[in-house]
Design a protein around this motif. Structure first.
Motif, PDB file in Angstrom:
ATOM      1  N   THR A   1       0.715  -1.279   0.045  1.00  0.00           N
ATOM      2  CA  THR A   1       0.037  -0.122  -0.076  1.00  0.00           C
ATOM      3  C   THR A   1       0.835   1.182  -0.133  1.00  0.00           C
ATOM      4  OG1 THR A   1      -1.859  -0.973   1.061  1.00  0.00           O
ATOM      5  CG2 THR A   1      -1.664   1.255   1.421  1.00  0.00           C
ATOM      6  N   TRP A   2       1.961   1.303   0.676  1.00  0.00           N
ATOM      7  CA  TRP A   2       2.517   2.497   0.994  1.00  0.00           C
ATOM      8  C   TRP A   2       3.523   2.897  -0.448  1.00  0.00           C
ATOM      9  CZ3 TRP A   2       2.788  -1.559   4.068  1.00  0.00           C
ATOM     10  CH2 TRP A   2       4.018  -2.533   4.416  1.00  0.00           C
TER      11      TRP A   2
ATOM     12  N   ALA B   1       0.742   4.310  -2.389  1.00  0.00           N
ATOM     13  CA  ALA B   1       0.254   5.731  -2.112  1.00  0.00           C
ATOM     14  C   ALA B   1       1.544   6.687  -2.395  1.00  0.00           C
ATOM     15  CB  ALA B   1       0.172   5.755  -0.448  1.00  0.00           C
ATOM     16  N   SER B   2       2.939   6.251  -2.590  1.00  0.00           N
ATOM     17  CA  SER B   2       3.796   7.078  -2.543  1.00  0.00           C
ATOM     18  C   SER B   2       4.215   7.409  -4.209  1.00  0.00           C
ATOM     19  CB  SER B   2       5.285   6.897  -2.211  1.00  0.00           C
ATOM     20  OG  SER B   2       5.249   5.959  -1.096  1.00  0.00           O
TER      21      SER B   2
ATOM     22  N   MET C   1     -10.902   7.658   9.128  1.00  0.00           N
ATOM     23  CA  MET C   1      -9.573   7.239   8.843  1.00  0.00           C
ATOM     24  C   MET C   1      -8.674   8.356   9.163  1.00  0.00           C
ATOM     25  SD  MET C   1      -9.075   3.812   7.687  1.00  0.00           S
ATOM     26  CE  MET C   1      -7.964   3.483   6.240  1.00  0.00           C
TER      27      MET C   1
ATOM     28  N   PHE D   1      -5.992  10.766  11.899  1.00  0.00           N
ATOM     29  CA  PHE D   1      -4.961  10.435  13.238  1.00  0.00           C
ATOM     30  C   PHE D   1      -5.586  11.365  14.279  1.00  0.00           C
ATOM     31  CE2 PHE D   1      -2.477   9.847   9.409  1.00  0.00           C
ATOM     32  CZ  PHE D   1      -2.123   8.704   9.441  1.00  0.00           C
TER      33      PHE D   1
ATOM     34  N   MET E   1      -3.683  13.728  16.736  1.00  0.00           N
ATOM     35  CA  MET E   1      -2.603  14.642  16.022  1.00  0.00           C
ATOM     36  C   MET E   1      -3.401  15.691  15.707  1.00  0.00           C
ATOM     37  SD  MET E   1      -0.330  11.883  14.044  1.00  0.00           S
ATOM     38  CE  MET E   1       1.039  12.767  13.770  1.00  0.00           C
TER      39      MET E   1
ATOM     40  N   LEU F   1       1.055  14.910   7.108  1.00  0.00           N
ATOM     41  CA  LEU F   1       1.272  13.512   6.820  1.00  0.00           C
ATOM     42  C   LEU F   1       0.863  13.017   5.335  1.00  0.00           C
ATOM     43  CD1 LEU F   1       0.525  12.167  10.262  1.00  0.00           C
ATOM     44  CD2 LEU F   1       2.683  11.599   8.947  1.00  0.00           C
TER      45      LEU F   1
ATOM     46  N   TYR G   1       3.757  12.734   3.145  1.00  0.00           N
ATOM     47  CA  TYR G   1       4.843  12.054   3.747  1.00  0.00           C
ATOM     48  C   TYR G   1       6.067  11.590   2.641  1.00  0.00           C
ATOM     49  CZ  TYR G   1       7.377   8.554   6.403  1.00  0.00           C
ATOM     50  OH  TYR G   1       8.612   8.147   7.232  1.00  0.00           O
TER      51      TYR G   1
ATOM     52  N   TRP H   1       9.896  13.968  10.456  1.00  0.00           N
ATOM     53  CA  TRP H   1       9.180  13.151   9.558  1.00  0.00           C
ATOM     54  C   TRP H   1       9.013  11.703  10.186  1.00  0.00           C
ATOM     55  CZ3 TRP H   1       5.579  14.634   6.378  1.00  0.00           C
ATOM     56  CH2 TRP H   1       5.791  15.896   5.570  1.00  0.00           C
ATOM     57  N   TYR H   2      10.003  11.078  10.813  1.00  0.00           N
ATOM     58  CA  TYR H   2       9.996   9.633  11.392  1.00  0.00           C
ATOM     59  C   TYR H   2       9.281   9.638  12.454  1.00  0.00           C
ATOM     60  CZ  TYR H   2      13.362   6.915   8.319  1.00  0.00           C
ATOM     61  OH  TYR H   2      13.740   6.250   7.232  1.00  0.00           O
TER      62      TYR H   2
ATOM     63  N   ALA I   1       5.693   9.858  11.705  1.00  0.00           N
ATOM     64  CA  ALA I   1       5.304   8.694  11.167  1.00  0.00           C
ATOM     65  C   ALA I   1       5.091   7.634  12.538  1.00  0.00           C
ATOM     66  CB  ALA I   1       6.254   7.887  10.312  1.00  0.00           C
TER      67      ALA I   1
ATOM     68  N   ALA J   1       1.801   8.404  13.890  1.00  0.00           N
ATOM     69  CA  ALA J   1       0.794   7.926  12.881  1.00  0.00           C
ATOM     70  C   ALA J   1       0.449   6.540  12.870  1.00  0.00           C
ATOM     71  CB  ALA J   1       1.087   8.379  11.467  1.00  0.00           C
TER      72      ALA J   1
ATOM     73  N   ASP K   1      -3.766   1.636   9.158  1.00  0.00           N
ATOM     74  CA  ASP K   1      -4.046   1.684   7.845  1.00  0.00           C
ATOM     75  C   ASP K   1      -4.196   2.930   7.278  1.00  0.00           C
ATOM     76  OD1 ASP K   1      -4.615  -1.056   7.516  1.00  0.00           O
ATOM     77  OD2 ASP K   1      -6.750  -1.042   7.711  1.00  0.00           O
ATOM     78  N   ALA K   2      -4.561   4.161   7.939  1.00  0.00           N
ATOM     79  CA  ALA K   2      -4.458   5.529   7.580  1.00  0.00           C
ATOM     80  C   ALA K   2      -2.762   5.794   7.286  1.00  0.00           C
ATOM     81  CB  ALA K   2      -5.066   6.434   8.375  1.00  0.00           C
ATOM     82  N   ALA K   3      -2.108   5.223   8.075  1.00  0.00           N
ATOM     83  CA  ALA K   3      -0.839   5.460   8.070  1.00  0.00           C
ATOM     84  C   ALA K   3      -0.191   4.973   6.779  1.00  0.00           C
ATOM     85  CB  ALA K   3       0.099   5.021   9.065  1.00  0.00           C
ATOM     86  N   LYS K   4      -0.469   3.808   6.449  1.00  0.00           N
ATOM     87  CA  LYS K   4      -0.088   3.145   5.006  1.00  0.00           C
ATOM     88  C   LYS K   4      -0.587   3.833   3.835  1.00  0.00           C
ATOM     89  CE  LYS K   4      -0.681  -1.590   6.700  1.00  0.00           C
ATOM     90  NZ  LYS K   4      -1.430  -2.949   6.684  1.00  0.00           N
ATOM     91  N   LEU K   5      -1.759   4.575   4.077  1.00  0.00           N
ATOM     92  CA  LEU K   5      -2.409   5.065   2.924  1.00  0.00           C
ATOM     93  C   LEU K   5      -1.520   6.510   2.687  1.00  0.00           C
ATOM     94  CD1 LEU K   5      -6.378   5.268   3.523  1.00  0.00           C
ATOM     95  CD2 LEU K   5      -4.898   3.902   1.761  1.00  0.00           C
ATOM     96  N   MET K   6      -0.798   7.119   3.738  1.00  0.00           N
ATOM     97  CA  MET K   6       0.298   8.232   3.799  1.00  0.00           C
ATOM     98  C   MET K   6       1.448   7.779   3.001  1.00  0.00           C
ATOM     99  SD  MET K   6      -1.775  10.646   5.016  1.00  0.00           S
ATOM    100  CE  MET K   6      -2.989   9.611   4.224  1.00  0.00           C
ATOM    101  N   GLY K   7       1.574   6.631   2.544  1.00  0.00           N
ATOM    102  CA  GLY K   7       3.109   6.140   2.384  1.00  0.00           C
ATOM    103  C   GLY K   7       3.951   5.684   3.147  1.00  0.00           C
ATOM    104  N   ILE K   8       3.411   5.486   4.278  1.00  0.00           N
ATOM    105  CA  ILE K   8       4.641   5.050   5.497  1.00  0.00           C
ATOM    106  C   ILE K   8       4.462   3.319   5.515  1.00  0.00           C
ATOM    107  CG2 ILE K   8       4.827   5.102   7.879  1.00  0.00           C
ATOM    108  CD1 ILE K   8       3.204   7.815   8.004  1.00  0.00           C
ATOM    109  N   ASN K   9       5.637   2.986   5.725  1.00  0.00           N
ATOM    110  CA  ASN K   9       5.859   1.623   5.895  1.00  0.00           C
ATOM    111  C   ASN K   9       5.976   1.283   7.210  1.00  0.00           C
ATOM    112  OD1 ASN K   9       6.932  -1.016   6.150  1.00  0.00           O
ATOM    113  ND2 ASN K   9       8.331  -0.506   4.489  1.00  0.00           N
ATOM    114  N   PRO K  10       4.867   0.677   7.803  1.00  0.00           N
ATOM    115  CA  PRO K  10       4.811   0.419   9.522  1.00  0.00           C
ATOM    116  C   PRO K  10       5.916  -0.203   9.940  1.00  0.00           C
ATOM    117  CG  PRO K  10       2.878  -0.340   8.218  1.00  0.00           C
ATOM    118  CD  PRO K  10       3.550  -0.111   7.149  1.00  0.00           C
TER     119      PRO K  10
END
Lengths: 250, 290
Positions: free
Chosen positions: A87-88, A91-92, A103, A105, A108, A116, A119, B163-164, B167, B170, B176-185
């Motif tokens: 997914t990430w 998204a990027s 959905m 945060f 925050m 974000l 990101y 940024w880290y 993340a 987040a 799941d929302a973090a994944k949508l931002m392009g973040i690798n959990p």
């Protein structure tokens, strides 16, 4: 050897579709939701996917962004399969899902939520400009910028997710039921925003239960039912009465 | 008598600084991975023993051991992560058993290498008294308390401005929302383990510099960190700091007024009391639990 070389230089397949879904099957564990769904999304157009509750519209968007596992079929972004990307990565690389529900945060601030959205490394340089654009589009968010996102109302949260999705300047915008549970006035505002985004030349996939509003701003319409696509038609050829009959048919 | 009580409160506050560092590490990993690392106290103890080993081998101040402790503890934390990451089913529950086992192994490894004797620093400079108005402390106590405040300030800055750090928050807030931002959990999980290791390394060297260490201490530290996290409600840095200071003061008062044998039970008593009276923690609100 030479044969392959010439084939490559020919570039026989011009990219006509921004996004293509081929015979997709997806679901949650033992429960399969999508049955051989195929669709093609043209660049710069607004494609509406409509259908009743439980038709698999949300699952389809979640599968396209990679949140729901795919068991069969393929998803192509500008002709390249993205099925193996997490997914990430999707998204990027220009896909943005504006999800339904909350959905966000919650613990925050509104501004941090928006930040974000930018990101991915290539989006950080344009963050400030996109932030100002998001605030211009949704002035309410500017007033609430330092408030915790969890304290927003449903409509405000929806605006936040829309603004956040635009922070990555996405090529393809996947929008999941932006009108769900919102007051009629805000629903109108949401559709106006989508029309504006379309005018900017963005590729938009809109999932909606509000058939009237969706068809009005769409270029192409898909109707889904029971996990299948039952109708695919250019928006200007859609007969609303016939559509509604099919919509409620079992 | 009142002087004694005030002195106990002061000592307890200074002790709370190290407790806060330990608890923040635990909370950070729990936030991103939803895993309670029951070997966290043992990682702190490992840092303390590295300080002891470096001091006795090269005859230098334990402070010199901080870089060594950082490297060893961060690598150990990463190993814990790699093991926890292998659990695919019911990770929240199974990781408890796994990390508890890792903790037992670390304790026994320490026992094997450094024996069961009680150790404390030989550095006279660190143990020299510092007088602050009517209050007395060791130089190391006050120094490491200030250092822990600085580290918490840096952690706050990192979590809110980098940024880290964003993340990490987040992923803790909505995976799941973090994944949508392009973040690798997974990346944020590794980062949170490393940061927890850094905090544990400083806390461990601090513990050795002003106190006594022995192999069973690691387990007690994990319990303390857990108590503080629950006291704080949801893991905000000021909340964890307040919870840690409170635990330090309660322990110190118990030792001064009653008996040092009751030190551990005092923490437990505080824990139960808070759970009965404020089930969401001292600083948590019911709404944030959902």
């Amino acid at each position: 050897m030479k044969f392959f070389g010439t084939l490559k230089s020919l570039k026989v397949t011009p990219v006509r579709n921004m996004l293509e879904v081929r015979n997709l099957r997806a679901g949650y564990g033992a429960i399969n939701v999508l049955w051989d769904v195929s669709l093609a999304i043209a660049p710069g157009k607004l494609t509406a996917i409509i259908g009743p509750n439980g038709a698999g519209k949300t699952t389809l968007l979640r599968a396209i962004i990679g949140l729901t596992p795919v068991t069969q079929g393929d998803i192509l972004d500008e002709g390249v399969s993205i099925l193996n990307q997490p997914t990430w990565d999707r998204a990027s690389h220009g896909l943005a899902l504006i999800p339904e529900g909350r959905m966000i945060f919650r613990d925050m601030s509104v501004e941090e939520n928006l930040m974000l959205g930018a990101y991915a490394k290539q989006n950080r340089a344009t963050m400030q400009g996109n932030l100002e654009r998001a605030y211009a589009m949704f002035p309410l968010l500017l007033a609430r910028r330092s408030q915790m996102a969890g304290s927003l109302s449903g409509g405000e949260a929806q605006m936040l997710m829309m603004g956040r999705g635009l922070m990555s300047s996405p090529r393809i915008l996947l929008v999941d039921e932006p009108s769900l549970g919102l007051a009629p006035l805000i629903v109108q505002e949401m559709f106006a925003t989508l029309a504006k985004l379309k005018a900017e030349g963005r590729t938009i996939v809109l999932v909606e239960q509000n058939t009237q509003g969706a068809v009005k701003i769409a270029d192409h319409v898909y109707l889904m039912q029971g996990g299948k696509v039952v109708l695919s038609q250019p928006a200007n050829e859609v007969n609303m009465e016939k559509l509604h009959q099919q919509y409620f048919a079992r | 008598m009142t002087e004694l009580i005030f002195q106990a409160i002061y000592s307890g506050l200074l002790q709370g600084g190290s407790y806060a560092l330990i608890a923040l590490g635990l909370a950070l990993v729990f936030g991103t991975m939803k895993v309670i690392n029951l070997a966290h106290g043992e990682l702190v103890l490992l840092a303390a023993y590295i300080a002891y080993a470096v001091e006795s081998a090269f005859n230098v101040s334990p402070i010199v051991a901080i870089p060594v402790a950082l490297v060893v503890v961060c690598i150990s934390a990463l190993l814990v992560y790699l093991l926890v990451d292998r659990i695919k089913k019911d990770r929240e529950l199974n990781s408890l058993i796994l990390t508890y086992g890792i903790g037992v192994m670390i304790t026994n490894a320490i026992l094997l290498i450094w024996k069961a004797d009680i150790r404390s620093t030989k550095s006279a400079w660190l143990q020299d008294a510092v007088v602050l108005g009517p209050f007395y402390s060791m130089r190391s106590e006050l120094g490491f308390f200030i250092l822990s405040l600085v580290l918490m300030g840096l952690l706050w800055w990192w979590l809110s401005k980098s940024w880290y750090g964003r993340a990490v928050r987040a992923v803790a807030s909505n995976r799941d929302a973090a994944k949508l931002m392009g973040i690798n959990p997974r990346t944020t999980e590794i980062v949170s383990f490393v940061v927890a290791g850094i905090l544990a390394a400083f806390a461990g060297v601090a513990l050795y510099s002003y106190g006594v260490i022995q192999p069973p201490l690691g387990h007690a530290l994990t319990v303390k960190a857990f108590i503080i996290t629950v006291l704080a409600g949801v893991g905000s840095i000021p909340g964890v700091l307040a919870g840690a200071l409170l635990l330090g003061v309660v322990e110190a008062l118990t030792v001064t007024l009653l008996s040092s044998a009751l030190q551990e039970i005092a923490g437990m008593g505080l824990f139960l009391l808070v759970l009965f009276v404020m089930p969401n923690g001292l600083f948590g609100t019911a709404a944030r639990r959902g």
